[in-house]
Design an enzyme around this catalytic site. Structure first.
Site, PDB file in Angstrom:
ATOM      1  N   PRO A 110       0.609  -1.235   0.007  1.00 38.61           N
ATOM      2  CA  PRO A 110      -0.197  -0.103  -0.224  1.00 38.61           C
ATOM      3  C   PRO A 110       0.631   1.513   0.219  1.00 38.61           C
ATOM      4  O   PRO A 110       1.881   1.443   0.670  1.00 38.61           O
ATOM      5  CB  PRO A 110      -0.930   0.102   1.776  1.00 38.61           C
ATOM      6  CG  PRO A 110      -0.519  -1.457   2.230  1.00 38.61           C
ATOM      7  CD  PRO A 110       0.347  -2.421   1.151  1.00 38.61           C
ATOM      8  N   GLU A 111       0.931   2.207  -1.208  1.00 39.53           N
ATOM      9  CA  GLU A 111       1.461   3.352  -0.885  1.00 39.53           C
ATOM     10  C   GLU A 111       0.329   4.268  -0.070  1.00 39.53           C
ATOM     11  O   GLU A 111      -0.550   4.340   0.289  1.00 39.53           O
ATOM     12  CB  GLU A 111       1.587   3.539  -2.762  1.00 39.53           C
ATOM     13  CG  GLU A 111       2.441   3.142  -3.150  1.00 39.53           C
ATOM     14  CD  GLU A 111       3.981   3.368  -3.567  1.00 39.53           C
ATOM     15  OE1 GLU A 111       4.649   4.360  -2.465  1.00 39.53           O
ATOM     16  OE2 GLU A 111       4.631   2.326  -3.809  1.00 39.53           O
ATOM     17  N   HIS A 154      -5.848 -15.479   8.126  1.00 35.83           N
ATOM     18  CA  HIS A 154      -5.108 -14.117   7.833  1.00 35.83           C
ATOM     19  C   HIS A 154      -5.812 -12.764   9.367  1.00 35.83           C
ATOM     20  O   HIS A 154      -5.167 -12.044   8.856  1.00 35.83           O
ATOM     21  CB  HIS A 154      -4.438 -13.454   6.589  1.00 35.83           C
ATOM     22  CG  HIS A 154      -3.651 -14.275   6.104  1.00 35.83           C
ATOM     23  ND1 HIS A 154      -3.063 -15.778   6.712  1.00 35.83           N
ATOM     24  CD2 HIS A 154      -4.303 -15.310   5.273  1.00 35.83           C
ATOM     25  CE1 HIS A 154      -2.377 -15.905   5.180  1.00 35.83           C
ATOM     26  NE2 HIS A 154      -2.906 -16.303   4.916  1.00 35.83           N
ATOM     27  N   ARG A 183       0.898 -12.208   5.225  1.00 32.23           N
ATOM     28  CA  ARG A 183       2.845 -11.844   5.485  1.00 32.23           C
ATOM     29  C   ARG A 183       2.611 -11.075   6.939  1.00 32.23           C
ATOM     30  O   ARG A 183       4.393 -11.255   6.828  1.00 32.23           O
ATOM     31  CB  ARG A 183       3.269 -10.990   3.996  1.00 32.23           C
ATOM     32  CG  ARG A 183       2.586 -11.348   2.574  1.00 32.23           C
ATOM     33  CD  ARG A 183       3.411 -11.099   1.657  1.00 32.23           C
ATOM     34  NE  ARG A 183       4.838 -10.891   1.969  1.00 32.23           N
ATOM     35  CZ  ARG A 183       6.000 -10.964   1.057  1.00 32.23           C
ATOM     36  NH1 ARG A 183       5.382 -10.154  -0.388  1.00 32.23           N
ATOM     37  NH2 ARG A 183       7.005 -11.063   0.724  1.00 32.23           N
TER      38      ARG A 183
END
Ligand SMILES: [Zn+2]
Length: 289
Positions: A2-3, A108, A127
């Site tokens: 994500p930017e 997750h 992750r």
């Protein structure tokens, strides 16, 4: 990953859900993410009410009425989903209602924040490069992850004057200088490539050699690109989804990023790729000087 625009999109999505609502309890399903959760994490959150949310670089800060702020970074694959029982109050445009049978029990789903009105805010992160911490609101800018980072690209502090002062005498390539988080906070590779293309500046140009009027153009393009991406809901690379579960669409609008060999939208010559400080720069050698 994500930017900044994606993080801003997530912040804007969460704000109407969290603001003014009290946390009833917090479930953590492991000891931490990238870092361990702080001591007493769930207990210190329970009973507090969210006051408001801000973003600093790619961090979300959620201020609570107990003097603490929840500091969140989405890492590579972090995302929030808001689950609500049917018939709950309208939560604004980012309101997301769980599909039938959907629950906060995915493999997750690491943190579940339970709110009043039976709302659940679920943080998932396959992750686990994301992080959450609790900091005193009054001292949050001194947090080790926030201290020393540069100006916000969408704030008034970013100006041609500021960049001229920071770049003065710098022989480093313009690309590297723009990615330096001590100068501008949260500006990522994609948006630097796109802003340099629009400003017709080569990523290889020496930062200290860029003329004042070009810096003004560059600042304008940085703001425009980020604002366009925020309006489009972020760029959506791989795993990113907005807080409303809908994928962003900005990626389709990239003019140079990830377009090696494709014709430049301005002159038709092929877009080039060069690796600078370990990151790919995409640019048109004909248009960008
Ligand atoms: Zn071109």
């Amino acid at each position: 990953m994500p930017e900044l625009p994606e993080v801003e999109t997530v912040k804007r999505g969460l704000e109407p859900v969290l603001k003014g609502r009290k946390i009833t309890r917090v479930e953590t399903r492991r000891d931490g993410l990238r870092f361990p959760f702080p001591e007493g994490f769930s207990d210190r959150l329970a009973g507090a009410t969210f006051i408001h949310l801000t973003r600093r670089a790619k961090y979300i800060l959620a201020d609570l009425d107990n003097g603490l702020s929840l500091l969140v970074h989405l890492g590579m694959t972090g995302r929030f989903t808001v689950l609500s029982p049917k018939g709950a109050a309208n939560l604004g445009e980012f309101y997301f209602e769980a599909a039938a049978g959907e629950s906060a029990d995915g493999p997750h789903d690491h943190v579940v924040i339970h709110l009043e009105e039976d709302l659940r805010v679920v943080y998932s992160d396959p992750r686990r490069f994301g992080m959450m911490d609790l900091v005193e609101t009054a001292a949050c800018q001194n947090h080790k992850l926030l201290k020393g980072i540069g100006v916000e690209p969408l704030g008034n502090e970013l100006s041609a004057d500021y960049l001229a002062a920071k770049f003065k005498g710098k022989a480093a390539p313009l690309k590297a200088a723009l990615l330096d988080q001590r100068i501008i906070a949260g500006l990522g590779n994609i948006y630097v490539c796109e802003a340099l293309f629009r400003a017709r500046l080569s990523p290889k140009r020496k930062a200290g050699a860029v003329k004042r009027e070009k810096l003004e153009e560059l600042v304008r393009h940085i703001r425009d690109i980020l604002n366009e991406a925020i309006l489009a809901g972020g760029s959506t690379l791989q795993d990113f989804q907005g807080a409303d579960g809908v994928k962003g669409e900005y990626q389709q609008r990239f003019l140079v990023y990830d377009r090696e060999g494709q014709p430049c939208s301005n002159c038709g010559k092929p877009i080039k790729r060069v690796v600078q400080s370990g990151r790919s720069s995409f640019y048109c050698a004909h248009c960008q000087k």
